[in-house]
Design an enzyme around this catalytic site. Sequence first.
Site, PDB file in Angstrom:
ATOM      1  N   ASN A 122      -6.386  -2.546   2.109  1.00 48.82           N
ATOM      2  CA  ASN A 122      -6.305  -3.999   2.250  1.00 48.82           C
ATOM      3  C   ASN A 122      -7.712  -4.555   2.350  1.00 48.82           C
ATOM      4  O   ASN A 122      -8.578  -3.956   3.008  1.00 48.82           O
ATOM      5  CB  ASN A 122      -5.546  -4.397   3.529  1.00 48.82           C
ATOM      6  CG  ASN A 122      -4.044  -4.441   3.317  1.00 48.82           C
ATOM      7  OD1 ASN A 122      -3.574  -4.423   2.194  1.00 48.82           O
ATOM      8  ND2 ASN A 122      -3.299  -4.488   4.417  1.00 48.82           N
TER       9      ASN A 122
ATOM     10  N   ARG B 230       0.827  -1.219   0.000  1.00 54.35           N
ATOM     11  CA  ARG B 230       0.000   0.000   0.000  1.00 54.35           C
ATOM     12  C   ARG B 230       0.859   1.265   0.000  1.00 54.35           C
ATOM     13  O   ARG B 230       0.588   2.189  -0.784  1.00 54.35           O
ATOM     14  CB  ARG B 230      -0.953  -0.028   1.192  1.00 54.35           C
ATOM     15  CG  ARG B 230      -2.091  -1.037   1.062  1.00 54.35           C
ATOM     16  CD  ARG B 230      -2.961  -1.063   2.302  1.00 54.35           C
ATOM     17  NE  ARG B 230      -2.193  -1.421   3.493  1.00 54.35           N
ATOM     18  CZ  ARG B 230      -2.643  -1.313   4.732  1.00 54.35           C
ATOM     19  NH1 ARG B 230      -3.862  -0.835   4.955  1.00 54.35           N
ATOM     20  NH2 ARG B 230      -1.892  -1.672   5.753  1.00 54.35           N
TER      21      ARG B 230
END
Length: 776
Positions: A41, A23
């Site tokens: 996520n 990320r």
Amino acid sequence: MNIVFQQRLHLVIQGAVQGVGFRPFIYRLAADLGLTGWVNNSAQGVVIDIEGVRSQLDTFLHRLNQEKPSRSHIQSLESSWFDPVGYSIFEIRKSVVGEKTAIVLPDIATCPECLQEIFDPTNRRYRYPFTNCTNCGPRFSILDALPYDRSNTTMQYFKVCRDCQIEYGNPGDRRFHAQPNACPQCGPHLQLWNPSGEIASHDNALKIAADAIRQGKIVAIKGLGGFHLMVDARNETAIQRLRQAKQRAAKPFALMYPSLELIKADCEVSELEEQLLRSPEAPIVLLKHSKTQTLNAKIAPSVAPHNPYLGIMLPYTPLHHLLMADVGFPIVATSGNLADEPICTDEQEAIQRLGTIADLFLIHNREIARPIDDSIVRVVMEQKVVLRRARGYAPLPISIHSKSKILSVGAHLKNTIAFSTNQQVFVSQHIGDLETVPAFEAFQQTIASFQQIYELQPTAIACDLHPDYRSTQFAHQLANQLQIPVIPVQHHYAHILSCMAEHQLEGSVLGIAWDGTGYGSDGTLWGGEFLHITDTTFRRVAHLRSFHLPGGDKAVKEPRRSAIGLLYELYGDQVFEMKALDSIQTFSDQELKILKTMLNKNLNAPITSSAGRLFDAIASILGLRQYIQFEGQAAMELEFAIEGFETDESYPFEIQSTRSPTSPKKSEILDWAAMVRRILIDSRSGLSISNISAKFHNTLVEMIVAIANRVGEERVVLTGGCFQNKYLTERAIQRLRAEGFRPYWHQKIPANDGGIALGQIMAALREISGGKERCV
């Protein structure tokens, strides 16, 4: 006039994309390209919704694949194009839940940047043993649930300080969104205990522990996935004390070295072995002793008795790096457990179970979510081969073409469990032998842990065909509770399917599964098997000649019994008159009478075709070993006896054809009688054990080649515990290639029973689908 239209790209990425800084990478890439949107996520992986002009979005996709974090792996990337919604910024959004299929990343060894920090006196993490970042640190060992967020790990109990929070929120920082991020102010800390209580804390605890090891004391150290028992590897007295207390008479101990330079001073280290030692997985690597050892690093003989190899690892956590830097010499680093019990993970449990072994306990207050042993690898044919799959490798999955949810419970020894879901098979970390109550409890806890992480609700359970295995009995009990079917799988069929799954093999192969014992389809003990695998099932096309094992399970621990059974098959009662044989001399006259009765009346003397027991019998006949103190000891010493000896000679053998009452097709029996007779002659004539052992191994390889030629399948799979034997495996591969075959052997999944669970999944999928499931 050119009008530039904005577009929105929606991506769902599955694979090893959580716990690797994925990320933060996406955030920085989007910022660099001036794109807006979000990333988060999910329980399946990573979801990205991103806006910009088409050319920039195309560049984003290209760079995503080219520049993704080194520890990440993309299994699938689904893309969809939509109209923009007008995002003004790019942000990392809160994780979302759903069906849980994301890949849990294994624990990762300390990265160079973190290592530099813990030895830098000016850094705020100087000598902090729990330093980590997005590139390294605990993952699987601290995870309680998906998705991989701090709140779902055992780090949730540590409130992040201001400085760590700033790092966590800074896109330019290495710790941007590092879930286990911590420092001395807010993270876990060390304590040193003796059996009576705490005696030191923080860095002082570490230094006292290092001093204790120097003094020859045994220190139990809580690491990443459980406790190690550590002692000076040069101190013979201390190691013998550890062996006695741990009830581990001869099985080799693993070692941890402070540096690669010291390892090279003691062992031969190839380029690949060096890469493995320094890899993010940081496994124990089996390395051959050098002919000379440095005076400063003389390893005590009892570390690995009668073994030319040492199992060695480098430090892989900041705690281990700091300890080894303070100690400065190799130490034994063996699992913190008693014989046949799982590794301890909790300090109170360790005090209770290891209190009679360890003098001191170096512990910390970060909980371990599950026990994870060190992985063991060796190099075979210039390829990495995993012998024990745990820290660093588990639970990375094998990909398949099936969304079926199946649980497999593995074998009785070297147990692992596995489950399939959403085109993946997740294989657990090494659990161990299910011989004791604590071991069986660990087995059940591992299943419960996987069920919790993935909210697993299996539609079937696969198990071994052997009715007396604890894992098999558990499978039936659980299946009854869940009202789902049980699918028993023949042991050697599972071995072969495991290797096929690892190599993505479909269709027919010749599988050669050699091990100690496995329950056969005919109710006898198999172990020297040649199975012809088709799309739907298997046929036993050949096997080693069978013989009796007087005393049943006792023969597993007494190679002399295998020798008596083998020779009885050849000579009948005459074997009891061979008084010159070492195998006979170890029994009293009364014991020989009992053995004779057993064999004559077939009482407690099961029949086996086991290659493993054949190895044991030859080791006994040659006087190498009459009793074993750990599994495979006799076979290992027979292999090691070859050391340095080279010959292409082999012994004669015969192939006999037979037909099963239940099948019209013939099968072959590899008769070792002529080989054994010649071994007896060579032994009596004084031929060296090295020569005899080499010729014995060569004969087994020629048996493999002979059956391969008769069956005619180009692809030949080598599997089972016997193919942990480096000499046997490498020679078989070379000879099969020379004959035009394509051999396959295990590399990612253990050849021993640690691979059975994967094979059971594949067999169950075949049965459910009629053979149409396949690997990808």
